[in-house]
Design a protein around this motif. Structure first.
Motif, PDB file in Angstrom:
ATOM      1  N   SER A  83       0.822  -1.212   0.000  1.00 56.80           N
ATOM      2  CA  SER A  83       0.000   0.000   0.000  1.00 56.80           C
ATOM      3  C   SER A  83       0.857   1.265   0.000  1.00 56.80           C
ATOM      4  CB  SER A  83      -0.943   0.003   1.203  1.00 56.80           C
ATOM      5  OG  SER A  83      -0.224   0.152   2.416  1.00 56.80           O
ATOM      6  N   PHE A  84       2.118   1.142   0.331  1.00 63.34           N
ATOM      7  CA  PHE A  84       3.033   2.290   0.320  1.00 63.34           C
ATOM      8  C   PHE A  84       3.933   2.279  -0.913  1.00 63.34           C
ATOM      9  CE2 PHE A  84       2.220   1.336   4.832  1.00 63.34           C
ATOM     10  CZ  PHE A  84       1.672   2.548   5.220  1.00 63.34           C
ATOM     11  N   THR A  85       3.541   1.514  -1.928  1.00 60.70           N
ATOM     12  CA  THR A  85       4.363   1.398  -3.133  1.00 60.70           C
ATOM     13  C   THR A  85       3.539   1.652  -4.382  1.00 60.70           C
ATOM     14  OG1 THR A  85       3.934  -0.986  -3.432  1.00 60.70           O
ATOM     15  CG2 THR A  85       5.782  -0.353  -1.996  1.00 60.70           C
ATOM     16  N   ASP A  86       4.247   1.892  -5.460  1.00 61.29           N
ATOM     17  CA  ASP A  86       3.658   1.926  -6.796  1.00 61.29           C
ATOM     18  C   ASP A  86       3.991   0.586  -7.437  1.00 61.29           C
ATOM     19  OD1 ASP A  86       2.604   2.510  -9.251  1.00 61.29           O
ATOM     20  OD2 ASP A  86       4.230   3.842  -9.871  1.00 61.29           O
ATOM     21  N   TYR A  87       3.019  -0.309  -7.447  1.00 64.35           N
ATOM     22  CA  TYR A  87       3.266  -1.676  -7.875  1.00 64.35           C
ATOM     23  C   TYR A  87       2.309  -2.032  -9.004  1.00 64.35           C
ATOM     24  CZ  TYR A  87       3.879  -6.757  -7.568  1.00 64.35           C
ATOM     25  OH  TYR A  87       4.133  -8.071  -7.851  1.00 64.35           O
ATOM     26  N   LYS A  88       2.851  -2.232 -10.200  1.00 62.14           N
ATOM     27  CA  LYS A  88       2.065  -2.535 -11.397  1.00 62.14           C
ATOM     28  C   LYS A  88       2.096  -4.021 -11.750  1.00 62.14           C
ATOM     29  CE  LYS A  88       1.190   1.845 -12.156  1.00 62.14           C
ATOM     30  NZ  LYS A  88      -0.176   2.401 -11.982  1.00 62.14           N
ATOM     31  N   ILE A  89       2.484  -4.857 -10.842  1.00 61.70           N
ATOM     32  CA  ILE A  89       2.559  -6.314 -10.979  1.00 61.70           C
ATOM     33  C   ILE A  89       3.720  -6.744 -11.875  1.00 61.70           C
ATOM     34  CG2 ILE A  89       1.384  -8.422 -11.700  1.00 61.70           C
ATOM     35  CD1 ILE A  89      -1.227  -7.252 -10.867  1.00 61.70           C
ATOM     36  N   LYS A  95       7.769   0.125  -6.192  1.00 60.05           N
ATOM     37  CA  LYS A  95       8.549   1.332  -5.948  1.00 60.05           C
ATOM     38  C   LYS A  95       7.933   2.072  -4.764  1.00 60.05           C
ATOM     39  CE  LYS A  95       9.995   5.680  -8.105  1.00 60.05           C
ATOM     40  NZ  LYS A  95       9.871   6.537  -9.316  1.00 60.05           N
ATOM     41  N   PHE A  96       8.702   2.300  -3.739  1.00 59.90           N
ATOM     42  CA  PHE A  96       8.199   2.940  -2.531  1.00 59.90           C
ATOM     43  C   PHE A  96       7.822   4.394  -2.827  1.00 59.90           C
ATOM     44  CE2 PHE A  96       8.796   5.378   1.399  1.00 59.90           C
ATOM     45  CZ  PHE A  96       7.931   4.691   2.239  1.00 59.90           C
ATOM     46  N   ILE A  97       6.594   4.761  -2.469  1.00 59.52           N
ATOM     47  CA  ILE A  97       6.115   6.134  -2.700  1.00 59.52           C
ATOM     48  C   ILE A  97       5.504   6.730  -1.435  1.00 59.52           C
ATOM     49  CG2 ILE A  97       5.739   5.841  -5.177  1.00 59.52           C
ATOM     50  CD1 ILE A  97       2.794   5.334  -4.574  1.00 59.52           C
ATOM     51  N   GLY A  98       5.681   6.084  -0.315  1.00 56.43           N
ATOM     52  CA  GLY A  98       5.172   6.625   0.946  1.00 56.43           C
ATOM     53  C   GLY A  98       3.657   6.628   1.012  1.00 56.43           C
ATOM     54  N   LEU A  99       3.086   7.759   1.399  1.00 56.95           N
ATOM     55  CA  LEU A  99       1.634   7.884   1.581  1.00 56.95           C
ATOM     56  C   LEU A  99       0.911   8.374   0.335  1.00 56.95           C
ATOM     57  CD1 LEU A  99       1.607   9.532   5.136  1.00 56.95           C
ATOM     58  CD2 LEU A  99       1.132   7.142   4.576  1.00 56.95           C
ATOM     59  N   SER A 100       1.566   8.338  -0.797  1.00 60.57           N
ATOM     60  CA  SER A 100       0.967   8.886  -2.026  1.00 60.57           C
ATOM     61  C   SER A 100      -0.344   8.204  -2.383  1.00 60.57           C
ATOM     62  CB  SER A 100       1.958   8.767  -3.190  1.00 60.57           C
ATOM     63  OG  SER A 100       3.095   9.560  -2.958  1.00 60.57           O
ATOM     64  N   ASN A 101      -0.398   6.885  -2.231  1.00 54.44           N
ATOM     65  CA  ASN A 101      -1.641   6.176  -2.558  1.00 54.44           C
ATOM     66  C   ASN A 101      -2.805   6.652  -1.691  1.00 54.44           C
ATOM     67  OD1 ASN A 101      -0.739   4.459  -4.637  1.00 54.44           O
ATOM     68  ND2 ASN A 101       0.124   3.013  -3.156  1.00 54.44           N
ATOM     69  N   TYR A 102      -2.558   6.880  -0.419  1.00 50.74           N
ATOM     70  CA  TYR A 102      -3.610   7.320   0.498  1.00 50.74           C
ATOM     71  C   TYR A 102      -3.998   8.780   0.222  1.00 50.74           C
ATOM     72  CZ  TYR A 102      -2.566   3.059   3.064  1.00 50.74           C
ATOM     73  OH  TYR A 102      -2.381   1.742   3.424  1.00 50.74           O
ATOM     74  N   ILE A 103      -3.009   9.605  -0.147  1.00 53.43           N
ATOM     75  CA  ILE A 103      -3.298  11.002  -0.474  1.00 53.43           C
ATOM     76  C   ILE A 103      -4.113  11.090  -1.762  1.00 53.43           C
ATOM     77  CG2 ILE A 103      -2.271  13.213  -1.097  1.00 53.43           C
ATOM     78  CD1 ILE A 103       0.098  12.485   0.711  1.00 53.43           C
ATOM     79  N   ASN A 104      -3.700  10.291  -2.767  1.00 54.57           N
ATOM     80  CA  ASN A 104      -4.439  10.283  -4.040  1.00 54.57           C
ATOM     81  C   ASN A 104      -5.854   9.745  -3.857  1.00 54.57           C
ATOM     82  OD1 ASN A 104      -2.181  11.278  -5.405  1.00 54.57           O
ATOM     83  ND2 ASN A 104      -1.421   9.222  -5.885  1.00 54.57           N
ATOM     84  N   MET A 105      -6.004   8.851  -2.917  1.00 48.84           N
ATOM     85  CA  MET A 105      -7.315   8.286  -2.643  1.00 48.84           C
ATOM     86  C   MET A 105      -8.289   9.369  -2.183  1.00 48.84           C
ATOM     87  SD  MET A 105      -8.187   5.233   0.037  1.00 48.84           S
ATOM     88  CE  MET A 105      -6.629   4.456  -0.385  1.00 48.84           C
ATOM     89  N   LEU A 106      -7.821  10.264  -1.328  1.00 52.77           N
ATOM     90  CA  LEU A 106      -8.675  11.327  -0.810  1.00 52.77           C
ATOM     91  C   LEU A 106      -9.070  12.316  -1.908  1.00 52.77           C
ATOM     92  CD1 LEU A 106      -6.844  12.067   2.570  1.00 52.77           C
ATOM     93  CD2 LEU A 106      -8.881  10.660   2.205  1.00 52.77           C
TER      94      LEU A 106
END
Length: 292
Positions: free
Chosen positions: A33-39, A44-55
């Motif tokens: 959940s803290f990575t940019d993972y396209k399978i 690739k570690f991106i920190g909280l970006s996924n959670y920020i983009n979610m909001l």
């Protein structure tokens, strides 16, 4: 060999399955959940970006609100319907075992793909439901193009699968001593008052259990909206489980899907904890002495 060693050997298969299929995916999804993972690429570690983009994602909020509406519409009516049917099936009538089995079957078949397809055919423009409405002088409902009708249709599919809750209610009703009803009737209580002051208080632990189980299951609903409405119209039936599935297995954005899953887990856990927190105000347990 001691009993302790035998016990350890017996639980090894369960421990293996629990670690491999529960603990490992649970921890892995948190890391992803803290990575940019396209399978197909390395995470690739991106920190909280996924959670920020979610909001910032409008589809996320639309899906979340649609899920809340689905749960609020489904769970209460399913519990009420299951309790009413359980009370009817609690009477000693000829062929009652057949009816109990017949009412339980939808819980076994209701979640599969075939029933979802059948449900879609029943509610189509010229389906059975609209034909029945026309025969009674009503206009056909746009079950697939209207956001309220489509959500109601999916909720009816979930409510129809009331068998498991019904069986639990039925078992609890059989455990209520008849003497309590007789005492209430002697005191002049009507059947309605006996139901409200005897049946309901004694059923509160079972209501609590069914409430928690049905809440979790409703949040996880997938087959119906995926096969029948495909999230439409305008994402109004795009339940949260569909959004997780699409991001993970359709767009191959596994990192974002993992973040969605963890938010989903926290939401369900929060609702469950709230139910447990407030259960002390309305759930009554009988101790060995018979006091509440």
């Amino acid at each position: 060999m001691s009993y302790k060693k035998r016990g350890i050997i017996y639980i090894i298969p369960w421990l293996f399955g629990f670690v491999v299929f529960t603990i490992y995916p649970f921890i892995t999804s948190l890391i992803l959940s803290f990575t940019d993972y396209k399978i197909i690429y390395q995470p690739k570690f991106i920190g909280l970006s996924n959670y920020i983009n979610m909001l910032k994602d409008n589809i996320f909020w639309t899906s979340l609100f649609a899920t809340f509406k689905f749960v609020l519409l489904t769970v209460p009516f399913k519990l009420i319907f299951a309790l009413v049917v359980a009370m009817i099936l609690n009477f000693k009538l000829r062929g009652i075992n057949f009816y109990r089995t017949a009412y339980y079957i939808p819980s076994i078949l209701g979640g599969n793909i075939a029933v979802s397809i059948l449900w879609k055919l029943i509610f189509q423009d010229k389906g059975i439901i609209n034909q029945i409405l026309n025969n009674f002088g009503f206009h056909s409902l746009p079950w697939f193009s209207n956001e309220y009708a489509s959500l109601l249709m999916l909720s009816l599919l979930r409510i129809w699968q009331f068998g498991s809750a019904m069986v639990i209610f039925l078992a609890a009703l059989k455990d209520i001593p008849l003497e309590l009803y007789e005492a209430a009737w002697i005191d002049g209580a009507s059947k309605i008052k006996a139901f409200m002051h005897v049946t309901i208080p004694l059923l509160t632990p079972i209501i609590f259990f069914n409430l928690v189980m049905q809440l979790i299951q409703s949040f996880q609903e997938f087959n119906g909206p995926y096969m029948i409405t495909e999230g439409g119209p305008q994402y109004k039936t795009y339940l949260y489980s569909l959004m997780i599935y699409d991001n993970g297995f359709k767009y191959f954005n596994m990192g974002y899907a993992s973040a969605l899953s963890w938010i989903f887990f926290l939401i369900v856990m929060l609702f469950t904890l709230l139910i447990f927190k407030f259960s002390k105000y309305w759930v009554f347990y009988s101790d060995e002495g018979g006091e509440n």
